[in-house]
Design a protein around this motif. Structure first.
Motif, mmCIF file in Angstrom:
data_model
loop_
_atom_site.group_PDB
_atom_site.id
_atom_site.type_symbol
_atom_site.label_atom_id
_atom_site.label_comp_id
_atom_site.label_asym_id
_atom_site.label_seq_id
_atom_site.Cartn_x
_atom_site.Cartn_y
_atom_site.Cartn_z
ATOM 1 N N LYS A 25 0.845 -1.199 0.000
ATOM 2 C CA LYS A 25 0.000 0.000 0.000
ATOM 3 C C LYS A 25 0.880 1.249 0.000
ATOM 4 N N VAL A 60 -3.541 -4.365 -5.126
ATOM 5 C CA VAL A 60 -3.488 -3.919 -3.730
ATOM 6 C C VAL A 60 -4.896 -3.694 -3.175
ATOM 7 N N GLU A 61 -5.771 -3.175 -4.011
ATOM 8 C CA GLU A 61 -7.143 -2.896 -3.561
ATOM 9 C C GLU A 61 -7.974 -4.167 -3.398
ATOM 10 N N LYS A 78 1.157 4.237 -2.955
ATOM 11 C CA LYS A 78 1.107 5.675 -2.672
ATOM 12 C C LYS A 78 2.310 6.385 -3.288
#
Length: 280
Positions: free
Chosen positions: A73, A99-100, A77
């Motif tokens: 995560k 990742v989601e 970013k």
């Protein structure tokens, strides 16, 4: 992959969950300063923006309310910032989607996604993560050690409570560090990155028969507090830059847990102090 919970059984009425990096082990700063950020810069060839990116990486991962975020995560970013400010990141949308949507954010899960998609960004994320693990292994052993008071604190807690490591860090690194410092003898189960999210780990631990009012999560990051809150268990914060003091006071938290006086004013005050410490 073997079951991380294999062999674990409830022995006592009370359960203390403890995060590792930045909570029990003084390893977060050095790992991010020397491993996570620099390995990202190298893998994606971002040397031209290194200073800005490393400052941003450390702010996100160490000194704000996103402290302790899962490595993937954090990577998303950072790479999103790269794409928005500096240069295109090929295949980033696939990494973002993984990742989601992935149930498990770990190297084995990412390896499977790489096999399924062949996506370049997933491949590079895996190479980065493996490089991070390798560089962590190369860190001077004498520079990574428990915070002052941790060993005594955990020994004291284990006299009357079951102890579970609940960490989002690499399993091998966590096990090696806790073994090297003589802490593992006071631990009943090691749940790291391979065991799933902290929330799901606590949720699974509760199925062993613990009363939620007799469970405490100990951690240094908002994700630790969130995992505790979502499971309806108590949270004891280890404050950044005030770790020695936090560990010195954990006996009171244990006493309140066992006396049934943790809820309400005491818990609220702990959380307020924790948030204030990361947002000042």
């Amino acid at each position: 992959m073997s079951d991380p919970f294999s062999g674990f059984e409830k022995k006592r009425d009370y359960l203390i969950c403890i995060d590792s990096d930045g909570c029990a082990i003084d390893s977060m700063d050095i790992k991010h300063f020397r491993c996570f950020g620099p390995c990202m810069v190298k893998e994606w060839g971002l040397e031209a923006y290194e200073k800005e990116l490393l400052e941003s990486w450390n702010e996100v991962n160490l000194y704000s309310m996103t402290r302790g975020i899962n490595r993937f995560k954090g990577l998303v970013k950072a790479l999103t910032e790269v794409q928005e400010k500096y240069q295109s990141v090929e295949g980033l949308e696939t990494l973002v989607k993984w990742v989601e949507e992935s149930d498990e954010l770990s190297n084995p899960a990412l390896e499977k996604a790489v096999e399924e998609t062949g996506n370049i960004c997933l491949k590079k994320a895996l190479a980065w993560s493996q490089a991070v693990n390798a560089s962590i292994k190369e860190l001077p052993k004498e520079e990574v050690k428990p915070f002052e008071g941790v060993k005594e604190g955990i020994e004291m807690l284990h006299e009357s409570c079951d102890i579970a490591i609940v960490s989002s860090a690499n399993y091998e690194a966590v096990k090696e560090e806790w073994t090297r410092f003589g802490l593992i003898d006071h631990v009943d189960v090691v749940l790291a990155q391979n065991a799933g999210s902290k929330k799901s780990c606590i949720e699974k631990l509760l199925t062993y028969g613990y009363d939620k009012n007799k469970v405490m999560m100990t951690g240094d990051a908002p994700g630790d507090m969130d995992a505790a809150d979502k499971n309806g268990v108590f949270f004891y914060p280890i404050l950044v830059k005030k770790e020695k003091e936090s560990w010195a006071n954990i006996g009171e938290a244990k006493d309140r847990l066992q006396a049934g006086t943790f809820a309400g004013e005491y818990q609220d005050a702990l959380k307020e102090k924790f948030v204030k410490n990361l947002t000042k």
